[in-house]
Design a protein around this motif. Structure first.
Motif, mmCIF file in Angstrom:
data_model
loop_
_atom_site.group_PDB
_atom_site.id
_atom_site.type_symbol
_atom_site.label_atom_id
_atom_site.label_comp_id
_atom_site.label_asym_id
_atom_site.label_seq_id
_atom_site.Cartn_x
_atom_site.Cartn_y
_atom_site.Cartn_z
ATOM 1 N N GLU A 31 24.646 -46.914 -74.674
ATOM 2 C CA GLU A 31 25.416 -47.536 -73.586
ATOM 3 C C GLU A 31 26.890 -47.141 -73.659
ATOM 4 O OE1 GLU A 31 24.715 -51.739 -73.709
ATOM 5 O OE2 GLU A 31 22.748 -51.558 -72.767
ATOM 6 N N ALA A 32 27.419 -47.008 -74.864
ATOM 7 C CA ALA A 32 28.809 -46.574 -75.014
ATOM 8 C C ALA A 32 28.977 -45.147 -74.509
ATOM 9 C CB ALA A 32 29.234 -46.679 -76.478
ATOM 10 N N GLU A 33 27.999 -44.292 -74.781
ATOM 11 C CA GLU A 33 28.042 -42.913 -74.277
ATOM 12 C C GLU A 33 28.040 -42.899 -72.746
ATOM 13 O OE1 GLU A 33 28.509 -38.975 -74.406
ATOM 14 O OE2 GLU A 33 28.215 -40.060 -76.279
ATOM 15 N N ILE A 34 27.215 -43.737 -72.150
ATOM 16 C CA ILE A 34 27.155 -43.828 -70.689
ATOM 17 C C ILE A 34 28.482 -44.350 -70.131
ATOM 18 C CG2 ILE A 34 26.044 -45.042 -68.766
ATOM 19 C CD1 ILE A 34 23.436 -44.921 -70.474
ATOM 20 N N ALA A 35 29.029 -45.398 -70.754
ATOM 21 C CA ALA A 35 30.309 -45.951 -70.296
ATOM 22 C C ALA A 35 31.428 -44.921 -70.431
ATOM 23 C CB ALA A 35 30.654 -47.211 -71.086
ATOM 24 N N GLN A 36 31.398 -44.163 -71.506
ATOM 25 C CA GLN A 36 32.421 -43.137 -71.721
ATOM 26 C C GLN A 36 32.302 -42.031 -70.678
ATOM 27 O OE1 GLN A 36 33.492 -41.352 -75.708
ATOM 28 N NE2 GLN A 36 32.153 -39.789 -74.870
ATOM 29 N N SER A 37 31.096 -41.605 -70.366
ATOM 30 C CA SER A 37 30.931 -40.521 -69.393
ATOM 31 C C SER A 37 31.299 -40.977 -67.977
ATOM 32 C CB SER A 37 29.502 -39.974 -69.425
ATOM 33 O OG SER A 37 28.584 -40.953 -69.029
ATOM 34 N N LYS A 38 31.125 -42.259 -67.666
ATOM 35 C CA LYS A 38 31.547 -42.776 -66.364
ATOM 36 C C LYS A 38 33.067 -42.824 -66.251
ATOM 37 C CE LYS A 38 27.579 -45.659 -65.260
ATOM 38 N NZ LYS A 38 27.092 -47.042 -65.112
ATOM 39 N N GLN A 39 33.737 -42.937 -67.386
ATOM 40 C CA GLN A 39 35.189 -43.075 -67.417
ATOM 41 C C GLN A 39 35.897 -41.725 -67.330
ATOM 42 O OE1 GLN A 39 36.379 -46.139 -67.359
ATOM 43 N NE2 GLN A 39 38.473 -45.465 -67.227
ATOM 44 N N GLN A 40 35.177 -40.625 -67.537
ATOM 45 C CA GLN A 40 35.814 -39.304 -67.536
ATOM 46 C C GLN A 40 36.428 -39.031 -66.166
ATOM 47 O OE1 GLN A 40 36.218 -37.474 -70.288
ATOM 48 N NE2 GLN A 40 35.158 -39.138 -71.324
ATOM 49 N N PRO A 41 37.692 -38.613 -66.132
ATOM 50 C CA PRO A 41 38.346 -38.360 -64.844
ATOM 51 C C PRO A 41 37.809 -37.087 -64.195
ATOM 52 C CG PRO A 41 39.807 -37.766 -66.633
ATOM 53 C CD PRO A 41 38.582 -38.384 -67.255
ATOM 54 N N HIS A 42 37.806 -37.101 -62.879
ATOM 55 C CA HIS A 42 37.440 -35.902 -62.136
ATOM 56 C C HIS A 42 38.598 -34.926 -62.220
ATOM 57 C CE1 HIS A 42 33.875 -37.830 -60.708
ATOM 58 N NE2 HIS A 42 34.591 -38.860 -60.261
ATOM 59 N N HIS A 43 38.346 -33.653 -61.957
ATOM 60 C CA HIS A 43 39.352 -32.611 -62.139
ATOM 61 C C HIS A 43 40.628 -32.882 -61.341
ATOM 62 C CE1 HIS A 43 40.849 -28.776 -63.373
ATOM 63 N NE2 HIS A 43 41.037 -28.397 -62.121
ATOM 64 N N ALA A 44 40.522 -33.396 -60.130
ATOM 65 C CA ALA A 44 41.703 -33.659 -59.306
ATOM 66 C C ALA A 44 42.561 -34.769 -59.901
ATOM 67 C CB ALA A 44 41.278 -34.047 -57.895
ATOM 68 N N HIS A 45 41.930 -35.744 -60.526
ATOM 69 C CA HIS A 45 42.666 -36.861 -61.101
ATOM 70 C C HIS A 45 43.114 -36.577 -62.534
ATOM 71 C CE1 HIS A 45 40.631 -38.448 -57.703
ATOM 72 N NE2 HIS A 45 40.990 -39.705 -57.916
ATOM 73 N N GLN A 46 42.611 -35.505 -63.118
ATOM 74 C CA GLN A 46 42.881 -35.238 -64.527
ATOM 75 C C GLN A 46 44.375 -35.003 -64.766
ATOM 76 O OE1 GLN A 46 40.281 -32.290 -66.074
ATOM 77 N NE2 GLN A 46 40.739 -32.794 -68.178
ATOM 78 N N ARG A 57 41.987 -37.223 -70.931
ATOM 79 C CA ARG A 57 40.928 -38.118 -70.468
ATOM 80 C C ARG A 57 41.387 -39.559 -70.607
ATOM 81 N NH1 ARG A 57 39.148 -39.456 -75.488
ATOM 82 N NH2 ARG A 57 39.396 -37.813 -76.966
ATOM 83 N N LYS A 58 40.709 -40.413 -69.900
ATOM 84 C CA LYS A 58 41.041 -41.835 -69.928
ATOM 85 C C LYS A 58 40.064 -42.534 -70.869
ATOM 86 C CE LYS A 58 41.732 -45.705 -66.813
ATOM 87 N NZ LYS A 58 41.506 -46.182 -65.453
ATOM 88 N N PRO A 59 40.559 -43.260 -71.859
ATOM 89 C CA PRO A 59 39.644 -43.960 -72.766
ATOM 90 C C PRO A 59 38.904 -45.095 -72.056
ATOM 91 C CG PRO A 59 41.921 -44.494 -73.314
ATOM 92 C CD PRO A 59 41.952 -43.464 -72.229
#
Length: 186
Positions: A31-46, A57-59
């Motif tokens: 679940e932590a892996e899933i939460a972390q991957s949802k939090q990854q910023p898209h390239h435009a927002h990076q 990246r955003k923690p």
């Protein structure tokens, strides 16, 4: 219910609790892996987030909390199994030749248990630190570490449960082997 039946049922209960707790740690890691991957910023927002946090990246606070919970649960299981199972060891080659199969199995599973604990705890720790709010841990690798730590938690549960059962059986055999020796001297 006699003492042997109670010990047998307690051993089964502890073994099941070890596996269940490590399965819970596995689920928390995934679940932590899933939460972390949802939090990854898209390239435009990076680019924007890099200016705010100084990090690429955003923690994820959810991933951080689940990672801490998985590490705590893993540690509790490991300590409990080692305390209840006792320290099973073989000191010499002569001890090894006289050791029962349960004792040899207990020693092998104890070593494996520590290996699984080290890998799962360290990968969960790396992933959790990478999701902390501190910029000090920004450069830590973070991809798949929660997943790997979670999978190793499951393996830890199986190995540790096996260790506990074989350590209890080895202790029981040692007691039975010592009693006839003491009665023959009397």
């Amino acid at each position: 219910m006699n003492k042997k039946e109670m010990e047998s049922e307690l051993g089964f209960l502890v073994s099941v609790l070890i596996i269940c707790a490590d399965i819970t740690a596995t689920v928390l890691g995934i679940e932590a892996e899933i939460a972390q991957s949802k939090q990854q910023p898209h390239h435009a927002h990076q680019q924007h987030s890099r200016h705010i946090t100084g990090c690429g990246r955003k923690p994820s606070s959810g991933a951080f909390a689940e990672g801490v919970a998985a590490m705590v649960l893993l540690s509790i299981v490991h300590v409990t199994a080692n305390v209840l199972g006792g320290c099973t060891y073989i000191r010499s080659k002569q001890d090894f030749t006289r050791a029962t199969a349960n004792k040899i199995l207990a020693v092998a599973l104890l070593v494996l248990s520590w290996m699984f604990f080290a890998v799962s705890y360290s990968t969960l720790m790396l992933a959790t630190l990478a999701n902390s709010r501190s910029n000090r841990f920004c450069s830590l690798p973070h991809r798949w570490f929660f997943l790997v730590g979670g999978i190793f938690c499951f393996g830890h549960g199986l190995v540790t449960s096996g260790y506990y059962v074989s350590a209890i059986a080895a202790k029981k055999e040692d007691k039975e082997n010592v009693q006839p020796a003491n009665t023959s001297r009397a």
